[in-house]
Write an enzyme that holds these catalytic residues in place. Structure first.
Site, PDB file in Angstrom:
ATOM      1  N   HIS A 209      -4.546  -1.249   6.757  1.00  0.00           N
ATOM      2  CA  HIS A 209      -4.309  -2.282   5.735  1.00  0.00           C
ATOM      3  C   HIS A 209      -2.955  -2.980   5.850  1.00  0.00           C
ATOM      4  O   HIS A 209      -2.655  -3.866   5.071  1.00  0.00           O
ATOM      5  CB  HIS A 209      -4.433  -1.671   4.337  1.00  0.00           C
ATOM      6  CG  HIS A 209      -3.269  -0.787   3.978  1.00  0.00           C
ATOM      7  ND1 HIS A 209      -3.137   0.492   4.436  1.00  0.00           N
ATOM      8  CD2 HIS A 209      -2.168  -1.026   3.223  1.00  0.00           C
ATOM      9  CE1 HIS A 209      -2.026   1.020   3.969  1.00  0.00           C
ATOM     10  NE2 HIS A 209      -1.408   0.129   3.236  1.00  0.00           N
TER      11      HIS A 209
HETATM   12  C1  UD1 Z   1       1.016  -1.832  -1.313  1.00  0.00           C
HETATM   13  C2  UD1 Z   1       2.345  -1.359  -0.715  1.00  0.00           C
HETATM   14  C3  UD1 Z   1       2.082  -0.580   0.561  1.00  0.00           C
HETATM   15  C4  UD1 Z   1       1.085   0.537   0.341  1.00  0.00           C
HETATM   16  C5  UD1 Z   1      -0.181  -0.024  -0.269  1.00  0.00           C
HETATM   17  C6  UD1 Z   1      -1.154   1.062  -0.553  1.00  0.00           C
HETATM   18  C7  UD1 Z   1       4.187  -2.938  -1.160  1.00  0.00           C
HETATM   19  C8  UD1 Z   1       5.106  -3.903  -0.530  1.00  0.00           C
HETATM   20  N1  UD1 Z   1       3.203  -2.479  -0.353  1.00  0.00           N
HETATM   21  O1  UD1 Z   1       0.458  -2.730  -0.379  1.00  0.00           O
HETATM   22  O2  UD1 Z   1       3.289  -0.008   1.006  1.00  0.00           O
HETATM   23  O3  UD1 Z   1       0.776   1.159   1.582  1.00  0.00           O
HETATM   24  O4  UD1 Z   1       0.169  -0.704  -1.493  1.00  0.00           O
HETATM   25  O5  UD1 Z   1      -2.375   0.576  -0.971  1.00  0.00           O
HETATM   26  O6  UD1 Z   1       4.359  -2.595  -2.308  1.00  0.00           O
HETATM   27  N2  UD1 Z   1      -5.389  -6.032  -4.443  1.00  0.00           N
HETATM   28  C9  UD1 Z   1      -6.576  -5.885  -5.116  1.00  0.00           C
HETATM   29  N3  UD1 Z   1      -6.636  -4.927  -6.095  1.00  0.00           N
HETATM   30  C10 UD1 Z   1      -5.605  -4.126  -6.421  1.00  0.00           C
HETATM   31  C11 UD1 Z   1      -4.384  -4.323  -5.741  1.00  0.00           C
HETATM   32  C12 UD1 Z   1      -4.302  -5.255  -4.737  1.00  0.00           C
HETATM   33  O7  UD1 Z   1      -7.546  -6.555  -4.854  1.00  0.00           O
HETATM   34  O8  UD1 Z   1      -5.741  -3.274  -7.314  1.00  0.00           O
HETATM   35  C13 UD1 Z   1      -5.315  -7.028  -3.349  1.00  0.00           C
HETATM   36  C14 UD1 Z   1      -4.766  -8.351  -3.807  1.00  0.00           C
HETATM   37  O9  UD1 Z   1      -5.415  -9.346  -3.114  1.00  0.00           O
HETATM   38  C15 UD1 Z   1      -3.323  -8.299  -3.352  1.00  0.00           C
HETATM   39  C16 UD1 Z   1      -3.418  -7.474  -2.077  1.00  0.00           C
HETATM   40  O10 UD1 Z   1      -4.469  -6.532  -2.333  1.00  0.00           O
HETATM   41  O11 UD1 Z   1      -2.781  -9.551  -3.154  1.00  0.00           O
HETATM   42  C17 UD1 Z   1      -2.166  -6.745  -1.723  1.00  0.00           C
HETATM   43  O12 UD1 Z   1      -1.726  -5.941  -2.824  1.00  0.00           O
HETATM   44  P1  UD1 Z   1      -0.158  -5.588  -2.975  1.00  0.00           P
HETATM   45  O13 UD1 Z   1       0.044  -4.697  -4.139  1.00  0.00           O
HETATM   46  O14 UD1 Z   1       0.647  -6.823  -2.893  1.00  0.00           O
HETATM   47  O15 UD1 Z   1       0.187  -4.791  -1.661  1.00  0.00           O
HETATM   48  P2  UD1 Z   1      -0.669  -3.741  -0.808  1.00  0.00           P
HETATM   49  O16 UD1 Z   1      -1.124  -4.386   0.448  1.00  0.00           O
HETATM   50  O17 UD1 Z   1      -1.697  -3.073  -1.668  1.00  0.00           O
END
Ligand code: UD1
Length: 379
Positions: A209
């Protein structure tokens, strides 16, 4: 004696496993008044709520509901919301864990309000500043007052960055505390979901991811080619984060990639099965029965090391070198030759046998809370 008020912060999936054991331990001591704050960085049922259930965590006392946004907006929204909570609660200590944006935002907010900060999983460094997590780690450690490390490399990194020795506590790994706690229960509870019909067919688990592997569609295609070659040896269960799912949709049709129909009974080699994000217990159950793992996650490198399951890390570096030095992990990037030779070792049971790193014994939270008792004076 007045109670010590502690706000523990969770926000994204990997935080839940790291904080749950600390909350459990804090609740055993009258000395502490413990509250939980959820930033809402992760909000999907499958990325957040199910972990509260599986890990036996209390409902959060505060939820900032920030949701997804760019790094700057997400961090700023968390800071704004957390400052208001701190003004209201006036905690004596804020506990943050890991390296996600919620960790950075809340440690910075607390430090500016002159509230003590404890960082769980301090000192890890990938030395790759293109990873957002690396920036989060460096900033969080630089403003923290109590730095709890999981491995010796963390202690060395912090010393090199000029952190005073008396702030560094080698406590062990609270993520492994959760693993030990829940793994025990796997044999005791009725299994549901994917675990209710476990398959005899050998399988690999893949979790990919990181932005560096999925945001660029050429890179993602390379990853899929790697998973396709792995699937020739054993079925691949590709457990997908919402980010990965989104990027896969942009890629269009991919050969031999199919949705898992919610049942492991019919899986077979030659296929990559897409699986939605899984509850913690279900993932652990699948992990402990798999042949090997292909991942770019941080936490899974540690969990496979503890369970002594072969792990190929599809990154150029790791902030968790102990998992390679002592554990069952190897860093392979997207190098197809290295991966092919790794997979062939795994499938023929010739993969290196690891040992458990020091203090990964299920008692890290106990040591952390003992340190807090010493710092604030026992009851
Ligand atoms: C975050 C952490 C990463 C960790 C990962 C675990 C940061 C910088 N990164 O990355 O270190 O390994 O979590 O999962 O904090 N989204 C959903 N549903 C959710 C949450 C996110 O659909 O409940 C989607 C959204 O499109 C969002 C994208 O995932 O824009 C990324 O989510 P984000 O929290 O920005 O970072 P992660 O890639 O999840």
């Amino acid at each position: 004696m007045k109670k010590v008020c502690i706000v523990s912060v969770v926000g994204a999936r990997p935080n839940f496993m790291k904080i749950a054991p600390v909350l459990r331990e804090l609740s055993k001591h009258n000395r502490f008044q413990s509250c939980l704050l959820h930033t809402g960085q992760h909000y999907d049922e499958s990325m957040s709520r199910v972990f509260f259930r599986d890990l036996g965590m209390p409902n959060p006392d505060f939820n900032l509901d920030v949701g997804s946004a760019s790094h700057a907006v997400q961090t700023a929204e968390i800071m704004k919301g957390f400052e208001q909570v701190c003004d209201r609660v006036r905690p004596d200590l804020v506990i943050v864990a890991g390296d996600v944006n919620s960790t950075l935002a809340c440690s910075l907010t607390a430090a500016k309000l002159q509230i003590l900060v404890a960082h769980i999983e301090a000192g890890l460094r990938s030395f790759d500043r293109s990873m957002p997590e690396e920036i989060n780690r460096i900033v969080t450690d630089s403003v923290s007052d109590l730095l709890f490390t999981t491995e010796e490399s963390g202690n060395r990194n912090l010393r090199r960055e000029g952190i005073a020795e008396e702030k560094i506590y080698f406590a062990g790994n609270t993520m492994i505390d959760s693993l030990v706690f829940c793994h025990r229960m796997l044999d005791e509870i009725p299994l549901d979901g994917l675990l209710s019909c476990i398959t005899q067919c050998p399988y690999f688990i893949a979790t990919i991811h990181r932005p560096s592997n999925v945001d660029n569609l050429e890179k993602l295609s390379e990853v899929l080619q790697i998973l396709q070659s792995a699937s020739q040896l054993a079925a691949v269960l590709f457990v997908t984060h919402p980010r990965t799912r989104d990027r896969l949709q942009r890629l269009g049709t991919v050969n031999n990639l199919t949705e898992l129909d919610g049942n492991l009974q019919n899986i077979q080699s030659g296929f990559i099965y897409l699986v939605p994000p899984l509850p913690y217990m279900e993932f652990l159950g699948l992990l402990s029965r798999c042949k090997g793992v292909l991942t770019d996650s941080g936490g899974i490198q540690e969990e496979t090391t503890f369970l002594n399951i072969p792990c190929l890390t599809l990154r150029e570096n790791t902030e968790r070198p102990i998992t390679v030095e002592l554990g069952s992990n190897e860093i392979v990037g997207l190098d197809k030759k290295k991966i092919a030779s790794g997979l062939s070792c795994i499938i023929t049971d010739r993969w290196k046998k690891g040992t458990t790193p020091p203090l990964w014994d299920g008692r890290a939270a106990e040591r952390i809370v003992k340190t807090l008792m010493n710092a604030f004076g026992a009851e």
